[in-house]
Design an enzyme around this catalytic site. Structure first.
Site, short mmCIF file in Angstrom:
data_model
loop_
_atom_site.label_atom_id
_atom_site.label_comp_id
_atom_site.label_asym_id
_atom_site.label_seq_id
_atom_site.Cartn_x
_atom_site.Cartn_y
_atom_site.Cartn_z
N GLU A 32 0.35 7.99 -19.87
CA GLU A 32 -0.38 7.46 -21.04
C GLU A 32 -0.13 8.33 -22.27
O GLU A 32 -0.09 7.84 -23.39
CB GLU A 32 -1.89 7.45 -20.76
N THR A 138 -6.37 3.91 -20.06
CA THR A 138 -6.32 2.54 -19.57
C THR A 138 -7.63 2.22 -18.86
O THR A 138 -8.42 3.10 -18.55
CB THR A 138 -5.14 2.37 -18.60
N LYS A 221 -13.83 -1.07 -17.31
CA LYS A 221 -14.16 -0.13 -16.23
C LYS A 221 -13.08 0.95 -16.16
O LYS A 221 -11.89 0.62 -16.11
CB LYS A 221 -14.18 -0.95 -14.94
N ASP A 222 -13.50 2.21 -16.21
CA ASP A 222 -12.50 3.28 -16.11
C ASP A 222 -13.00 4.38 -15.19
O ASP A 222 -13.99 4.19 -14.47
CB ASP A 222 -12.14 3.82 -17.51
N MET A 223 -12.34 5.55 -15.24
CA MET A 223 -12.71 6.64 -14.35
C MET A 223 -13.04 7.93 -15.10
O MET A 223 -13.17 8.98 -14.47
CB MET A 223 -11.56 6.89 -13.34
N GLU A 224 -13.15 7.87 -16.44
CA GLU A 224 -13.40 9.11 -17.20
C GLU A 224 -14.44 8.97 -18.32
O GLU A 224 -15.13 9.95 -18.65
CB GLU A 224 -12.09 9.63 -17.86
N ASP A 247 -5.54 -4.09 -16.00
CA ASP A 247 -5.76 -4.97 -14.84
C ASP A 247 -7.07 -5.74 -15.02
O ASP A 247 -7.99 -5.26 -15.67
CB ASP A 247 -5.78 -4.15 -13.55
#
Ligand code: FMC
Length: 289
Positions: A32, A138, A221-224, A247
């Site tokens: 990224e 992302t 929705k992400d992870m960070e 996605d």
């Protein structure tokens, strides 16, 4: 009294009174970040070098050359052993630091997720005292909420969806819902979509997570994101969250496959968006955003 060494001097040469001068970009994955590192011509701060000393040298050179147009101040080095990476440079009137949590020491993959994101954000805020944080990355999107592949979102709110603590008040602490720094002029100018962001430590989504994401009213929705927001708020640093959809979470394709297939093309869209945003920020005050 003797004048302070250059690295301790205020950013007196900032472009205009109150203008944003230091921007910290926090990203999770090398893929990224690489296009942005190239675009902004950032250079990597070597992990082993004393960042403090090096920047003092740089600064004294700059002061000699141009009476100090830019401060490259990053006053604390990352601790030895941390895999975090930092790229830095001047872009127009801004000093940019782009940081990543780096590669996992055991598995060699990008250290995605909340723990690494919070750590590198914490260390970078301590070191560079940014005026503004941009968390760029992302995300999965929900088509039921209007998200499509390659959309660029600015998150209006963040929350966690996998911190289930079914005890009064701890439940709300776990969700950790908070509003992000509002940037109405960025939105107006750059035409990004707006939506709520839900963060968790998994790429996939179990039914409990899905329920929590729905109750967070999230579009992406992400992870960070919520982890970066937690640290930014702790140190009263305005933070904005720009997320590009790789996605469709409520679509029919397997998430991991869709994510990997789209990563490169969506990253290109993310990089265009971040560049436009940084261009917009140049010369502005926080209150202009
Ligand atoms: N769910 C959670 N995270 C992501 C996602 C999804 N459907 N798509 N893309 C992401 C982001 C995360 O924030 C990670 O940094 C990385 O991409 C996936 O490992």
């Amino acid at each position: 009294m003797a004048p302070p060494p250059p690295s301790e001097q205020p950013d007196a040469a900032a472009p205009g009174a109150g203008a944003i001068s230091r921007v910290l970009i926090v990203m999770a994955m090398e893929k990224e970040a690489t296009p942005l590192v190239n675009k902004f011509k950032l250079v990597e701060a070597p992990a082993s070098e004393s960042i403090l000393l090096r920047h003092q040298n740089e600064l004294s050179k700059l002061y000699r050359l141009s009476a100090g147009v830019h401060s490259a101040r990053f006053t604390t080095r990352f601790p030895k052993g941390a895999p975090w990476t930092r790229f830095y440079g001047c872009y127009k009137d801004l000093h940019l630091d782009l940081v990543m949590p780096g590669k996992d020491a055991v598995f060699g993959v990008d250290s995605v997720g909340t723990v690494s994101a919070a750590l590198v954000t914490y260390a970078s805020i301590q070191a560079s005292k940014p005026d503004l944080i941009i968390n760029a990355g992302t995300a999965g999107g929900f088509k039921a909420k209007g998200a499509s592949i390659k959309d660029i979102f600015l998150a209006s709110d963040v929350a966690f969806h996998d911190r289930r603590i079914p005890i009064p008040v701890f439940d709300m602490y776990g969700i950790g819902a908070r509003k992000t720094f509002a940037a109405p002029n960025i939105l107006k100018e750059l035409n990004f979509k707006v939506g709520k962001l839900s963060t968790g430590d998994s790429l996939d989504m179990c039914s409990e997570d899905e329920e929590a994401i729905l109750s967070n009213d999230a579009t992406i929705k992400d992870m960070e994101g919520a982890a970066v927001a937690y640290v930014a708020d702790m140190f009263s640093t305005p933070a904005i969250f720009v997320k590009a959809v790789t996605d469709i979470v409520d679509g029919d394709k397997p998430t991991a496959e869709e994510f990997l297939n789209n990563l490169i093309s969506v990253t290109a869209a993310l990089d265009v968006a971040v560049t436009k945003m940084v261009d917009f920020i140049c010369g502005k005050r926080i209150s202009d955003l």
